[in-house]
Design an enzyme around this catalytic site. Structure first.
Site, PDB file in Angstrom:
ATOM      1  N   HIS A  16      -9.012  27.660  39.061  1.00 31.90           N
ATOM      2  CA  HIS A  16     -10.323  27.529  38.423  1.00 31.90           C
ATOM      3  C   HIS A  16     -11.366  28.175  39.332  1.00 31.90           C
ATOM      4  O   HIS A  16     -11.307  28.025  40.552  1.00 31.90           O
ATOM      5  CB  HIS A  16     -10.646  26.058  38.194  1.00 31.90           C
ATOM      6  CG  HIS A  16     -11.904  25.819  37.441  1.00 31.90           C
ATOM      7  ND1 HIS A  16     -13.156  25.909  38.027  1.00 31.90           N
ATOM      8  CD2 HIS A  16     -12.127  25.496  36.138  1.00 31.90           C
ATOM      9  CE1 HIS A  16     -14.082  25.647  37.130  1.00 31.90           C
ATOM     10  NE2 HIS A  16     -13.483  25.394  35.969  1.00 31.90           N
ATOM     11  N   ASP A  18     -14.413  27.568  40.271  1.00 31.01           N
ATOM     12  CA  ASP A  18     -15.079  26.689  41.234  1.00 31.01           C
ATOM     13  C   ASP A  18     -14.119  26.251  42.337  1.00 31.01           C
ATOM     14  O   ASP A  18     -14.510  26.105  43.501  1.00 31.01           O
ATOM     15  CB  ASP A  18     -15.656  25.457  40.535  1.00 31.01           C
ATOM     16  CG  ASP A  18     -16.804  25.793  39.603  1.00 31.01           C
ATOM     17  OD1 ASP A  18     -17.542  26.765  39.891  1.00 31.01           O
ATOM     18  OD2 ASP A  18     -16.967  25.103  38.582  1.00 31.01           O
ATOM     19  N   LYS A  19     -12.861  26.042  41.976  1.00 35.19           N
ATOM     20  CA  LYS A  19     -11.874  25.642  42.979  1.00 35.19           C
ATOM     21  C   LYS A  19     -11.490  26.818  43.881  1.00 35.19           C
ATOM     22  O   LYS A  19     -11.168  26.618  45.058  1.00 35.19           O
ATOM     23  CB  LYS A  19     -10.641  25.059  42.301  1.00 35.19           C
ATOM     24  CG  LYS A  19     -10.811  23.609  41.956  1.00 35.19           C
ATOM     25  CD  LYS A  19     -10.780  22.753  43.209  1.00 35.19           C
ATOM     26  CE  LYS A  19     -11.772  21.631  43.132  1.00 35.19           C
ATOM     27  NZ  LYS A  19     -12.255  21.189  44.415  1.00 35.19           N
ATOM     28  N   GLU A  44     -20.981  28.187  51.853  1.00 37.38           N
ATOM     29  CA  GLU A  44     -20.977  28.220  50.390  1.00 37.38           C
ATOM     30  C   GLU A  44     -20.344  29.528  49.915  1.00 37.38           C
ATOM     31  O   GLU A  44     -20.529  30.576  50.537  1.00 37.38           O
ATOM     32  CB  GLU A  44     -22.401  28.119  49.838  1.00 37.38           C
ATOM     33  CG  GLU A  44     -23.230  26.991  50.424  1.00 37.38           C
ATOM     34  CD  GLU A  44     -22.686  25.613  50.111  1.00 37.38           C
ATOM     35  OE1 GLU A  44     -21.899  25.483  49.150  1.00 37.38           O
ATOM     36  OE2 GLU A  44     -23.035  24.664  50.828  1.00 37.38           O
ATOM     37  N   GLU A  57     -24.794  28.343  56.991  1.00 37.10           N
ATOM     38  CA  GLU A  57     -25.198  28.235  58.390  1.00 37.10           C
ATOM     39  C   GLU A  57     -24.022  27.775  59.246  1.00 37.10           C
ATOM     40  O   GLU A  57     -23.310  26.832  58.873  1.00 37.10           O
ATOM     41  CB  GLU A  57     -26.343  27.224  58.538  1.00 37.10           C
ATOM     42  CG  GLU A  57     -27.605  27.634  57.796  1.00 37.10           C
ATOM     43  CD  GLU A  57     -28.752  26.694  58.091  1.00 37.10           C
ATOM     44  OE1 GLU A  57     -29.899  27.170  58.131  1.00 37.10           O
ATOM     45  OE2 GLU A  57     -28.509  25.493  58.285  1.00 37.10           O
ATOM     46  N   LYS A 177      -7.129  23.809  33.195  1.00 33.61           N
ATOM     47  CA  LYS A 177      -7.823  22.517  33.221  1.00 33.61           C
ATOM     48  C   LYS A 177      -6.944  21.503  32.487  1.00 33.61           C
ATOM     49  O   LYS A 177      -6.179  21.858  31.586  1.00 33.61           O
ATOM     50  CB  LYS A 177      -9.187  22.609  32.532  1.00 33.61           C
ATOM     51  CG  LYS A 177     -10.137  23.616  33.145  1.00 33.61           C
ATOM     52  CD  LYS A 177     -11.463  23.691  32.402  1.00 33.61           C
ATOM     53  CE  LYS A 177     -12.366  22.542  32.791  1.00 33.61           C
ATOM     54  NZ  LYS A 177     -13.749  22.737  32.262  1.00 33.61           N
ATOM     55  N   PHE A 245      -6.553  32.460  25.885  1.00 33.74           N
ATOM     56  CA  PHE A 245      -7.106  32.210  27.210  1.00 33.74           C
ATOM     57  C   PHE A 245      -6.470  33.228  28.173  1.00 33.74           C
ATOM     58  O   PHE A 245      -5.775  32.859  29.112  1.00 33.74           O
ATOM     59  CB  PHE A 245      -6.815  30.770  27.643  1.00 33.74           C
ATOM     60  CG  PHE A 245      -7.536  30.327  28.893  1.00 33.74           C
ATOM     61  CD1 PHE A 245      -8.391  31.165  29.614  1.00 33.74           C
ATOM     62  CD2 PHE A 245      -7.359  29.033  29.362  1.00 33.74           C
ATOM     63  CE1 PHE A 245      -9.040  30.736  30.762  1.00 33.74           C
ATOM     64  CE2 PHE A 245      -8.007  28.586  30.518  1.00 33.74           C
ATOM     65  CZ  PHE A 245      -8.838  29.440  31.211  1.00 33.74           C
ATOM     66  N   ASP A 253     -15.526  33.310  34.390  1.00 38.10           N
ATOM     67  CA  ASP A 253     -16.657  32.407  34.622  1.00 38.10           C
ATOM     68  C   ASP A 253     -16.921  32.380  36.124  1.00 38.10           C
ATOM     69  O   ASP A 253     -15.987  32.254  36.914  1.00 38.10           O
ATOM     70  CB  ASP A 253     -16.304  31.001  34.135  1.00 38.10           C
ATOM     71  CG  ASP A 253     -17.510  30.074  34.072  1.00 38.10           C
ATOM     72  OD1 ASP A 253     -18.642  30.549  34.238  1.00 38.10           O
ATOM     73  OD2 ASP A 253     -17.301  28.866  33.852  1.00 38.10           O
ATOM     74  N   ALA A 254     -18.145  32.493  36.540  1.00 39.26           N
ATOM     75  CA  ALA A 254     -18.478  32.463  37.963  1.00 39.26           C
ATOM     76  C   ALA A 254     -18.113  31.110  38.566  1.00 39.26           C
ATOM     77  O   ALA A 254     -18.160  30.074  37.900  1.00 39.26           O
ATOM     78  CB  ALA A 254     -19.962  32.740  38.176  1.00 39.26           C
ATOM     79  N   ARG A 259     -18.952  22.330  42.818  1.00 40.46           N
ATOM     80  CA  ARG A 259     -19.305  21.988  41.436  1.00 40.46           C
ATOM     81  C   ARG A 259     -18.277  21.069  40.766  1.00 40.46           C
ATOM     82  O   ARG A 259     -18.430  20.746  39.589  1.00 40.46           O
ATOM     83  CB  ARG A 259     -19.473  23.261  40.596  1.00 40.46           C
ATOM     84  CG  ARG A 259     -20.754  23.990  40.882  1.00 40.46           C
ATOM     85  CD  ARG A 259     -21.231  24.814  39.714  1.00 40.46           C
ATOM     86  NE  ARG A 259     -20.304  25.851  39.317  1.00 40.46           N
ATOM     87  CZ  ARG A 259     -20.632  26.881  38.546  1.00 40.46           C
ATOM     88  NH1 ARG A 259     -21.872  26.992  38.082  1.00 40.46           N
ATOM     89  NH2 ARG A 259     -19.755  27.812  38.230  1.00 40.46           N
ATOM     90  N   LYS A 260     -17.247  20.672  41.483  1.00 41.39           N
ATOM     91  CA  LYS A 260     -16.217  19.811  40.882  1.00 41.39           C
ATOM     92  C   LYS A 260     -16.053  18.537  41.697  1.00 41.39           C
ATOM     93  O   LYS A 260     -14.943  18.117  42.028  1.00 41.39           O
ATOM     94  CB  LYS A 260     -14.896  20.584  40.772  1.00 41.39           C
ATOM     95  CG  LYS A 260     -14.931  21.667  39.702  1.00 41.39           C
ATOM     96  CD  LYS A 260     -15.032  21.078  38.311  1.00 41.39           C
ATOM     97  CE  LYS A 260     -15.171  22.127  37.213  1.00 41.39           C
ATOM     98  NZ  LYS A 260     -16.541  22.683  37.157  1.00 41.39           N
ATOM     99  N   LYS A 280     -17.902  22.113  54.454  1.00 42.84           N
ATOM    100  CA  LYS A 280     -18.674  21.368  55.448  1.00 42.84           C
ATOM    101  C   LYS A 280     -17.768  20.867  56.568  1.00 42.84           C
ATOM    102  O   LYS A 280     -16.691  20.313  56.301  1.00 42.84           O
ATOM    103  CB  LYS A 280     -19.370  20.177  54.789  1.00 42.84           C
ATOM    104  CG  LYS A 280     -20.384  20.594  53.723  1.00 42.84           C
ATOM    105  CD  LYS A 280     -20.973  19.403  53.002  1.00 42.84           C
ATOM    106  CE  LYS A 280     -21.961  19.857  51.922  1.00 42.84           C
ATOM    107  NZ  LYS A 280     -22.495  18.739  51.138  1.00 42.84           N
ATOM    108  N   LYS A 284     -20.860  16.489  58.929  1.00 36.08           N
ATOM    109  CA  LYS A 284     -21.622  16.226  57.715  1.00 36.08           C
ATOM    110  C   LYS A 284     -21.082  14.957  57.061  1.00 36.08           C
ATOM    111  O   LYS A 284     -19.923  14.911  56.633  1.00 36.08           O
ATOM    112  CB  LYS A 284     -21.505  17.393  56.728  1.00 36.08           C
ATOM    113  CG  LYS A 284     -22.449  18.551  56.989  1.00 36.08           C
ATOM    114  CD  LYS A 284     -22.083  19.374  58.178  1.00 36.08           C
ATOM    115  CE  LYS A 284     -22.909  20.667  58.269  1.00 36.08           C
ATOM    116  NZ  LYS A 284     -22.628  21.394  59.512  1.00 36.08           N
ATOM    117  N   ASP A 286     -21.640  13.754  54.252  1.00 35.94           N
ATOM    118  CA  ASP A 286     -21.189  13.963  52.874  1.00 35.94           C
ATOM    119  C   ASP A 286     -19.665  13.957  52.819  1.00 35.94           C
ATOM    120  O   ASP A 286     -19.072  13.451  51.860  1.00 35.94           O
ATOM    121  CB  ASP A 286     -21.684  15.317  52.341  1.00 35.94           C
ATOM    122  CG  ASP A 286     -23.093  15.254  51.803  1.00 35.94           C
ATOM    123  OD1 ASP A 286     -23.576  14.146  51.534  1.00 35.94           O
ATOM    124  OD2 ASP A 286     -23.710  16.325  51.651  1.00 35.94           O
TER     125      ASP A 286
END
Length: 404
Positions: A16, A18-19, A44, A57, A177, A245, A253-254, A259-260, A280, A284, A286
């Site tokens: 995917h 995003d992955k 990123e 960074e 998916k 597909f 798709d970008a 995002r997941k 990260k 961090k 997060d």
């Protein structure tokens, strides 16, 4: 708790878009941690048709100095790492090919103003890399104490990816998916009511006998993953419901890092603080605090102190001590939630849950993150070993602290 209800979770494959971005970002984290275990990384990634862009960074010995000068050979290592990550996933398509996509590296030095708040100095302990709230969760749905809907969604795609890599399902392409809906009575799943799988496929597998072959294959994977007693006449299958597909991945798709986050965590069965993990370094919170809250919640359930457990931690940037600790066993606890909170505070090896203590206890300053970036950060094994936050070695400490 409602007596009867439906609940759904989704997953996405390693291919995917995003992955793809998450895996690239975490491959860069691993590269830098292998050079400097104290490296600071916020990487990123953007993926789109024949393009990968890095931004963020960084700071670390043997990587980049504070003036933005790269150590010799590091830019080449970065590009090689990015291309090898995409190659491993399996992209060799006209619209996205590991060997020929255009690559941009826009990483630059970490802000000195962030560094001064996070780094330890003098009598000041290392502070949190950002403010925020982080959640962990565990439930006795599965042996790994994860929500069953997400566990099955992940495993369907993992099996399909393994077959694709092994060549036993040559009609599959990397992007896919899944989604699983279960009917519950109380806390027990009694039936799978809907299975959704959309997978990128080779040309021609959207009609006729080839389409039938693909759909039969997907159903066989589902039957291998989901217990037979949950599948039946009530189960509705939606396999490639849009039809064709063939165009997928970053060409279709970008993709962007982070995002997941619900796929990465608990499939919607628990709250999420909002911060992504991938790209990260473990200073961090997060990332590191989300891992320790999962660790705590899993050990609480494994200890038999609850059937379900949600934990929240909160931090302020530059401050080492957490602002709050919250435990909720959703009415399933054998002792009071406040007693569990107090017990956690008495366990010395947790070090007060400061960022440094979390990293030390879970041994997070290692290049282990690329393996986390697809099919969830929780409830699974990597190369035969649990991720450190999946261990249940705190059970005896919790019981002792409660008895104290």
């Amino acid at each position: 708790m409602r007596s009867t209800y439906l609940f759904t979770s989704e997953s996405v494959s390693e291919g995917h878009p995003d992955k793809v971005a998450d895996q690239i970002s975490d491959a860069i984290v691993d590269l830098f941690l292998s050079k400097d275990p104290e490296a600071r990384v916020a990487c990123e990634t953007l993926t789109t048709t024949q393009l990968v862009v890095l931004a963020g960074e960084i700071r670390g010995e043997g990587i980049m100095d504070t003036a933005g000068n790269w150590a010799p050979g590091v830019p080449e290592e970065i590009e090689r790492t990015v291309r090898e990550t995409v190659k491993r996933i399996g992209y060799e398509q006209d619209g996205f090919h590991w060997e020929s996509f255009r690559f941009e590296n826009n990483l630059h030095p970490q802000s000195a103003h962030i560094a001064q708040g996070v780094d330890a100095s003098g009598n000041k302990d290392e502070g949190a890399g950002d403010q925020g709230i982080m959640f962990g969760y565990a439930a006795n749905d599965t042996p790994d104490l994860m929500p069953a809907t997400l566990d099955y969604s992940h495993k369907i795609l993992q099996r399909m990816a393994a077959d694709r890599h092994a060549g036993t399902a040559p009609f599959l392409e990397p992007d896919a998916k899944s989604q699983v809906t279960l009917r519950y009575e109380g806390s027990k799943a009694i039936a799978a009511t809907a299975i959704v799988v959309s997978t990128q496929h080779a040309m021609g597998y959207d009609k006729g006998e080839q389409e039938a072959e693909l759909k039969a294959y997907v159903k066989s994977v589902v039957a291998d993953v989901i217990p037979a007693e949950l599948l039946g006449d009530e189960t509705e299958y939606h396999i490639n419901p849009t039809g064709s597909f063939e165009i997928g991945g970053p060409d279709g798709d970008a993709g962007l890092t982070g995002r997941k986050i619900i796929v990465d965590t608990y499939g919607g069965a628990a709250p999420h603080g909002g911060g992504a993990f991938s790209g990260k370094d473990p200073t961090k919170v997060d990332r590191s605090a989300a891992y320790i809250t999962r660790y705590l919640a899993k050990n609480i359930v494994a200890a038999g102190l609850a059937q379900r457990c949600t934990i929240q931690l909160a931090y302020a940037i530059g401050v080492s001590k957490p602002l709050s600790l919250y435990v909720d066993t959703h009415g399933t606890g054998t002792v009071g939630d406040d007693k569990i909170e107090e017990a956690i505070g008495r366990i010395e090896k947790l070090g007060g849950l400061t960022p440094r203590a979390i990293r030390t206890h879970l041994q997070l300053n290692k290049p282990i993150y690329a393996r986390t970036a697809a099919y969830g950060h929780f409830g699974r094994q990597a190369e035969g070993d649990f991720f450190p936050w999946e261990r249940t070695d705190l059970v005896d400490d919790l019981k002792a602290a409660l008895a104290a």
